[in-house]
Design a protein around this motif. Structure first.
Motif: not given
Ligand SMILES: Cc1ncc(COP(=O)(O)O)c(C=O)c1O
Length: 382
Positions: A206-211, A229-234, A244-247, A293-297
């Motif tokens: 969901s880290g690449m959905i919620l934005p 933490s977000i997966s790239g291959h998902k 990717v991990v961001i802290a 990205l928005r269109n895809m999601v």
């Protein structure tokens, strides 16, 4: 292309593997891996032994790297996760698991005696990471919809108020796509007057959905996360697992060590790191852009809703969380497993509506599911 030294038999094995993967790809509807991408522009980079060893924000002795591209990818993800300007750090990982491990490692370094709290619906790999690090941990009950049971969390934290908590929040659980609400977790911490706490957000899918939705659940740095933490291959999609991990930078600075051999800061978990996956992520982000990205999601969310409607129309009780592409239903009969790649657990199964899962595929899936529930119609007794 150099002529192949493979024997005809070995060539044939590769051909067979290729055909098997091609056939499986469209039927992969139960795991959150986007199969719809084209990276052919990047094939030429496979001729180099590239490696992003070390910290992507420091120079390294190994010059065959793609760290400049990695930093651009990270900058995009920092924006997607609302990381505080100039106060974040991150790297491209081998996947969601490594990102979770990194977040829990930073948390443990900050709070060596801390207790980690995570819900029953947490990904199986998290218990392993906690065991590896010898971090004390307590499993919190889940609600039936997959979210953390906040009452159980409050009660458990209350009993251990003297120990700094490390909250492991699911931003999209594996089976039900449930999002643990960071604002509720923060409110509980405030209510119990617990000043020192760390929150790691596992936003694998969901880290690449919620934005890219209008009303996201509270999940990111602005909502109180310390690492994500977000997966790239998902959701993005990649032929190799990555993430990717961001802290928050202040946390990371406390654990950095300089290593002379690589001439870099040893801030990452893996030593040698893929230099190809940052290129894949960069290519995907640049070719799609924010609007793409928005269109895809949005297309996936629309198709997920369509899947719920079609399944319900066949009498198959199905549902999904807001902003989730995970459609939950009762565990399908075993015959469905032969054709479809699905991941049942206990008494449920799910369809994860990724970009390659078109409405035609959904129709086919629903028709098979409905037929499989009526064996007597398929195999009439003599
Ligand atoms: C919620 C969640 N966290 C973590 C992971 C592990 O991610 P990865 O497979 O990228 O290591 C998964 C994988 O499905 C997941 O669903």
């Amino acid at each position: 292309m150099t002529p192949s030294n493979l024997s005809p038999a070995d060539q044939q094995r590769l051909d067979e593997l290729y055909e098997r993967l091609r056939a499986c790809s469209a039927r992969n509807v139960g795991y959150p891996t986007n199969q719809a991408f084209d990276y052919s522009e990047l094939f030429r980079f496979l001729q180099f032994s590239i490696n992003n060893v070390g910290d992507p924000f420091h120079r390294t002795n190994y010059r065959l790297n793609t760290m400049e591209f990695e930093r651009e990818v990270l900058t995009d993800f920092a924006r997607f996760t609302r990381a505080p300007d100039g106060e974040w750090w991150g790297y491209v990982t081998s996947g969601g698991t490594e990102g979770n491990m990194y977040g829990l490692y930073v948390a443990r370094e900050l709070f060596p005696d801390g207790i980690c709290y995570f819900s029953e619906d947490t990904h199986y790999s998290v218990a392993k990471v906690l065991r590896l690090q010898h971090t004390r941990n307590i499993m919190i009950k889940s609600q039936p919809d997959g979210q953390m049971d906040y009452a159980d969390l409050r009660e458990t934290l209350r009993i251990h108020r003297d120990v700094p908590p490390i909250l492991f929040a699911n931003i999209g659980t594996t089976m039900k796509g449930a999002v643990d609400d960071l604002s509720k977790i923060r409110a509980i911490l405030d209510d119990l007057a617990i000043p020192n706490a760390y929150i790691h957000a596992d936003a694998a899918l969901s880290g690449m959905i919620l934005p890219f939705v209008d009303n996201p659940q509270p999940w990111n740095f602005a909502d109180g996360a310390d690492s994500i933490s977000i997966s790239g291959h998902k959701m993005l999609g990649s032929p190799v697992p990555c993430g990717v991990v961001i802290a928050r930078k202040a946390h990371v600075d406390r654990i950095a060590r300089s290593i002379e051999y690589i001439g870099a800061l040893d801030t990452t978990i893996a030593g040698s790191r893929s230099a190809f996956s940052p290129l894949l992520l960069w290519h995907r982000l640049r070719t799609l852009g924010d609007a793409g990205l928005r269109n895809m999601v949005q297309a996936c969310l629309g198709n997920a809703e369509y899947a719920v409607e079609q399944l319900c129309a066949q009498g198959i009780e199905s549902w999904r969380h807001p902003n989730s592409v995970t459609v939950v239903f009762p565990k399908p009969p075993p015959s469905m497993m032969e054709k479809w790649i699905i991941a049942p657990r206990k008494n449920i199964g799910h369809l994860i509506v990724m970009p390659h899962v078109t409405r035609d595929i959904i129709d086919d899936f629903v028709a098979d599911f409905a037929a499989a529930l009526q064996p007597e119609k398929q195999n009439p007794s003599p």
